[in-house]
Design a protein around this motif. Structure first.
Motif, PDB file in Angstrom:
ATOM      1  N   ASN A 170       0.804  -1.234   0.000  1.00 40.52           N
ATOM      2  CA  ASN A 170       0.000   0.000   0.000  1.00 40.52           C
ATOM      3  C   ASN A 170       0.836   1.284   0.000  1.00 40.52           C
ATOM      4  N   THR A 171       2.169   1.161  -0.095  1.00 41.18           N
ATOM      5  CA  THR A 171       3.013   2.351  -0.187  1.00 41.18           C
ATOM      6  C   THR A 171       3.015   2.853  -1.627  1.00 41.18           C
ATOM      7  N   LYS A 172       2.758   4.148  -1.797  1.00 40.60           N
ATOM      8  CA  LYS A 172       2.796   4.751  -3.129  1.00 40.60           C
ATOM      9  C   LYS A 172       4.253   5.053  -3.479  1.00 40.60           C
ATOM     10  N   VAL A 173       4.648   4.676  -4.705  1.00 42.28           N
ATOM     11  CA  VAL A 173       6.049   4.795  -5.105  1.00 42.28           C
ATOM     12  C   VAL A 173       6.159   5.235  -6.567  1.00 42.28           C
ATOM     13  N   LYS A 174       7.387   5.502  -6.961  1.00 46.46           N
ATOM     14  CA  LYS A 174       7.729   5.665  -8.368  1.00 46.46           C
ATOM     15  C   LYS A 174       8.589   4.467  -8.738  1.00 46.46           C
ATOM     16  N   VAL A 175       8.283   3.848  -9.878  1.00 44.43           N
ATOM     17  CA  VAL A 175       9.017   2.670 -10.330  1.00 44.43           C
ATOM     18  C   VAL A 175       9.821   3.024 -11.567  1.00 44.43           C
ATOM     19  N   LYS A 176      11.081   2.617 -11.582  1.00 46.95           N
ATOM     20  CA  LYS A 176      11.918   2.889 -12.744  1.00 46.95           C
ATOM     21  C   LYS A 176      11.680   1.816 -13.800  1.00 46.95           C
ATOM     22  N   LEU A 177      11.153   2.233 -14.948  1.00 45.52           N
ATOM     23  CA  LEU A 177      10.933   1.338 -16.087  1.00 45.52           C
ATOM     24  C   LEU A 177      11.720   1.881 -17.263  1.00 45.52           C
ATOM     25  N   GLY A 178      12.866   1.275 -17.546  1.00 45.79           N
ATOM     26  CA  GLY A 178      13.740   1.824 -18.579  1.00 45.79           C
ATOM     27  C   GLY A 178      14.300   3.146 -18.096  1.00 45.79           C
ATOM     28  N   GLN A 179      14.020   4.204 -18.851  1.00 47.11           N
ATOM     29  CA  GLN A 179      14.464   5.540 -18.462  1.00 47.11           C
ATOM     30  C   GLN A 179      13.353   6.344 -17.792  1.00 47.11           C
ATOM     31  N   ALA A 180      12.173   5.761 -17.692  1.00 49.91           N
ATOM     32  CA  ALA A 180      11.021   6.499 -17.150  1.00 49.91           C
ATOM     33  C   ALA A 180      10.729   6.098 -15.711  1.00 49.91           C
ATOM     34  N   LEU A 181      10.118   7.017 -14.983  1.00 46.63           N
ATOM     35  CA  LEU A 181       9.637   6.751 -13.634  1.00 46.63           C
ATOM     36  C   LEU A 181       8.118   6.813 -13.665  1.00 46.63           C
ATOM     37  N   VAL A 182       7.472   5.730 -13.259  1.00 47.85           N
ATOM     38  CA  VAL A 182       6.020   5.645 -13.324  1.00 47.85           C
ATOM     39  C   VAL A 182       5.458   5.461 -11.919  1.00 47.85           C
ATOM     40  N   ASN A 183       4.399   6.200 -11.605  1.00 47.73           N
ATOM     41  CA  ASN A 183       3.766   6.091 -10.292  1.00 47.73           C
ATOM     42  C   ASN A 183       3.044   4.761 -10.145  1.00 47.73           C
ATOM     43  N   GLY A 184       3.054   4.249  -8.930  1.00 46.67           N
ATOM     44  CA  GLY A 184       2.362   3.000  -8.659  1.00 46.67           C
ATOM     45  C   GLY A 184       2.200   2.784  -7.165  1.00 46.67           C
ATOM     46  N   THR A 185       1.639   1.628  -6.810  1.00 47.54           N
ATOM     47  CA  THR A 185       1.426   1.267  -5.405  1.00 47.54           C
ATOM     48  C   THR A 185       1.905  -0.153  -5.175  1.00 47.54           C
ATOM     49  N   ILE A 186       2.690  -0.353  -4.127  1.00 51.65           N
ATOM     50  CA  ILE A 186       3.158  -1.697  -3.790  1.00 51.65           C
ATOM     51  C   ILE A 186       1.958  -2.537  -3.349  1.00 51.65           C
ATOM     52  N   THR A 187       1.799  -3.702  -3.960  1.00 49.30           N
ATOM     53  CA  THR A 187       0.687  -4.579  -3.597  1.00 49.30           C
ATOM     54  C   THR A 187       1.140  -5.790  -2.781  1.00 49.30           C
TER      55      THR A 187
END
Length: 214
Positions: A170-187
């Motif tokens: 349930n922690t909101k994070v930014k995930v590094k995908l390639g060169q991009a950072l995408v918002n998400g939530t740890i499930t």
């Protein structure tokens, strides 16, 4: 009997989702962006199911939301849908841009696989094998250089790695995908493997060093 009822192939799990939630999941026509948090909704609906597990659903969602048809749906639709096909939240521009980038990358890979390299015919590889990189290197004949090579762009916003004590569900994070950072939530956190649901609806498995503070 239980083992024979258990689905194993991801395509079978997708088929299960098509049949179980026909107003939400579509094979070709009528695909809509999924509500953010759709995985939790599915997990609640299939609780106790002997056919599929949450891990299988997560894998099926990853495949479904990374398909080019789904990415086009994110670009072309204003709203997301829930499991019953009802209108959910609006698709944010950030998600549209991410889908556009993913589509471009997918099409570029497809084109690269289909087209042979130009200039390789009759041994004519001059100017095609390698593009010069760095100062003082000659450029292919006829090439015009309008500006000096620029260093790789830095991120406009500084981001900090996610502290270890915040690596939890349930922690909101930014995930590094390639060169991009995408918002998400740890499930889910399973030892070193961390499952994150992106704002696009896609499920990814990653490591702690790819997570950053929002």
């Amino acid at each position: 009997m239980e083992t024979t009822n258990k689905l194993k192939d991801i395509n079978e799990v997708l088929e299960f989702l098509y049949q179980e939630f026909p107003n939400c999941f579509k094979q070709k026509e009528g695909i809509k962006p999924l509500k953010v948090g759709i995985f939790k909704d599915i997990a609640e609906r299939i609780e106790g199911s002997e056919k599929v597990s949450k891990t299988q659903v997560r894998q099926a969602l990853r495949k479904y939301t990374s398909h080019w048809r789904y990415l086009e749906a994110v670009v072309n639709n204003e709203y997301r849908v829930d499991l019953d096909g009802n209108q959910a939240e609006k698709v944010e521009q950030e998600h549209v841009e991410h889908a556009k980038t993913a589509l471009e990358q997918s099409r570029a890979k497809m084109a690269k696989r289909k087209k042979p390299a130009r200039g390789a015919k009759d041994g004519d590889t001059k100017g095609y094998k390698k593009r010069p990189s760095g100062p003082g290197k000659p450029h292919p004949k006829g090439a015009k250089v309008k500006k000096n090579a620029e260093p790789a762009p830095r991120r406009s916003n500084k981001v900090e790695p996610l502290p270890s004590d915040k690596v939890k569900a349930n922690t909101k994070v930014k995930v590094k995908l390639g060169q991009a950072l995408v918002n998400g939530t740890i499930t889910e956190v399973n030892k070193d493997d961390i499952h994150v649901e992106l704002v696009t609806g896609m499920q990814v498995k990653t490591k702690a060093d790819s997570l950053y503070l929002v």
